[in-house]
Design a protein around this motif. Structure first.
Motif, short mmCIF file in Angstrom:
data_model
loop_
_atom_site.label_atom_id
_atom_site.label_comp_id
_atom_site.label_asym_id
_atom_site.label_seq_id
_atom_site.Cartn_x
_atom_site.Cartn_y
_atom_site.Cartn_z
N VAL A 228 0.82 -1.23 0.00
CA VAL A 228 0.00 0.00 0.00
C VAL A 228 0.84 1.26 0.00
O VAL A 228 0.33 2.35 -0.28
CB VAL A 228 -0.98 0.02 1.20
CG1 VAL A 228 -1.93 -1.15 1.14
CG2 VAL A 228 -0.23 0.06 2.53
N GLY A 229 2.12 1.14 0.34
CA GLY A 229 2.99 2.30 0.35
C GLY A 229 2.94 3.06 1.67
O GLY A 229 2.17 2.74 2.57
N PRO A 230 3.75 4.10 1.79
CA PRO A 230 3.90 4.81 3.07
C PRO A 230 2.77 5.76 3.42
O PRO A 230 2.62 6.15 4.58
CB PRO A 230 5.21 5.57 2.88
CG PRO A 230 5.28 5.83 1.40
CD PRO A 230 4.69 4.60 0.76
N ALA A 231 1.97 6.17 2.44
CA ALA A 231 0.97 7.22 2.69
C ALA A 231 -0.39 6.70 3.11
O ALA A 231 -1.28 7.49 3.42
CB ALA A 231 0.82 8.09 1.43
N TRP A 232 -0.56 5.38 3.13
CA TRP A 232 -1.86 4.79 3.51
C TRP A 232 -1.76 4.33 4.95
O TRP A 232 -0.79 3.65 5.35
CB TRP A 232 -2.17 3.61 2.59
CG TRP A 232 -3.63 3.25 2.51
CD1 TRP A 232 -4.62 3.98 1.93
CD2 TRP A 232 -4.24 2.05 3.00
NE1 TRP A 232 -5.81 3.31 2.01
CE2 TRP A 232 -5.61 2.12 2.67
CE3 TRP A 232 -3.76 0.92 3.68
CZ2 TRP A 232 -6.52 1.11 3.01
CZ3 TRP A 232 -4.66 -0.08 4.01
CH2 TRP A 232 -6.03 0.02 3.68
#
Length: 377
Positions: free
Chosen positions: A188-192
């Motif tokens: 999901v990556g770092p911003a979720w």
């Protein structure tokens, strides 16, 4: 002001559509105590609470035997006075889940009646602080799911616009929890946002150990890490970690939240409108948290909490767990991951009374209530 002329007590049993498991329990059945209060003007308000499998009949029995009869003839608009009189009527049973769930069933019905008579939706009559609230999903993070399922559900939620998702933690070894969270974070990556929930499953020592591991994965909060009665342990945990500590779903009084906030034992408040005893005390908890500059992110009951989140300024997240779609004609409105409250007068829940009839396992009337199917939505 119009007096209460009838109180109808129901229990509606709803089976969850998906398997729900956490570190200490499974969600077997939503027993839904309901109350319909009608005043002398013929206006009816509907309220409800819930259990996750047991105790619903005890809540209904308490309402039938000790609370509903004393409501007859009382002024329906005196919500604060009624809450306090009912609370002290069963004071020897408080503070605890059965008593607060019973009070909540009645209190939410009174607020629904109040809002309907005023011609206003809950979010406006209770404060009107905002028009939307950000959603995060819990339905794709249950403890029995394997890593591939967790990743698939998280990506689906992200694509649908949700700002985050909750993962249940409490596998036998910390490495298992870390692997599961890490698998989702990688995709999901770092911003979720990833919320974690232990459902009171850890000792203080184990909670500290896991929090240190979770920090590297940048989780949004560590929910119910230790038994809710132990404020001291939560304070020590909060002092040992950079993770926000979230509590509230297993707390049943304003005083409990006051003690947690005053001692710095939490940084996210998850008060549950059913377990705290209704809308009346829920708003007090929310405003108390605001005084400590702490966000409110309520537990469960999304259909009811939607209006409350939009009533107060310090709400941050609404938990997405559909629970009433079997007995409502419409679901909550969602746009770009934001939930938008109904503008219809009342709580904003569009009950399907024909569908609801199929799930009733208990019904008792105090006074003379209108037929269930005749109740306006």
């Amino acid at each position: 002001m119009a007096k209460i002329v009838s109180v109808e007590v129901l229990q509606v049993n709803l089976k969850p559509k998906v398997k729900r498991t956490d570190a200490v329990q499974s969600f077997e059945l939503q027993e839904t105590p309901m109350v319909r209060i009608t005043d002398a003007d013929g206006v009816t308000g509907t309220g409800y609470s819930y259990t996750i499998g047991t105790g619903g009949s005890s809540i209904c029995k308490l309402i039938d035997d000790h609370l509903a009869p004393v409501l007859i003839g009382q002024e329906a608009e005196g919500i604060e006075a009624l809450w306090r009189s009912l609370f002290y009527r069963i004071h020897a049973l408080t503070v605890g889940a059965v008593s607060t769930l019973a009070l909540a069933t009645i209190d939410t019905a009174l607020w629904d009646l109040h809002a309907r008579k005023a011609g206003l939706p809950l979010h406006r009559i209770a404060g009107g602080a905002k028009s939307t609230i950000q959603l995060y999903s819990t339905e794709g993070g249950w403890l029995h799911m394997d890593e591939s399922e967790l990743v698939e559900e998280a990506l689906k939620a992200k694509e649908q616009g949700f700002g985050g998702g909750k993962l249940k933690v409490g596998r036998p070894h910390v490495a298992e929890d870390v692997r599961r969270i890490g698998a989702v974070r990688d995709k999901v990556g770092p911003a979720w946002e990833i919320m974690t929930d232990a459902n009171q499953g850890f000792t203080l020592e184990e909670a500290i150990r896991r929090a240190r591991q979770f920090e590297e994965l940048d989780v949004a909060w560590f929910e119910e890490p230790i038994h809710a009665d132990d404020i001291g342990a939560h304070r020590r945990l909060a002092a040992s970690t950079s993770l926000p500590i979230a509590v509230g779903e297993s707390m049943y009084s304003l005083a409990q939240f006051k003690d947690y906030l005053a001692s710095g034992a939490c940084s996210v408040v998850q008060t549950d409108v059913a377990r705290i005893g209704g809308i009346t005390p829920w708003l007090k908890v929310a405003h108390l948290a605001e005084a400590f500059n702490v966000p409110v992110c309520p537990h469960f009951l999304m259909e009811l909490h939607l209006g409350l989140c939009c009533a107060v300024p310090n709400s941050r997240w609404l938990e997405y767990i559909p629970q009433l779609d079997l007995v409502t004609r419409s679901t909550i409105r969602i746009e770009n991951g934001q939930a938008i409250p109904s503008e219809a007068p009342g709580l904003g829940i569009d009950w399907d009374w024909d569908a609801l009839q199929q799930h009733i396992v208990h019904r008792q009337t105090h006074g003379s209530a209108p037929a269930l199917a005749d109740t306006p939505s």
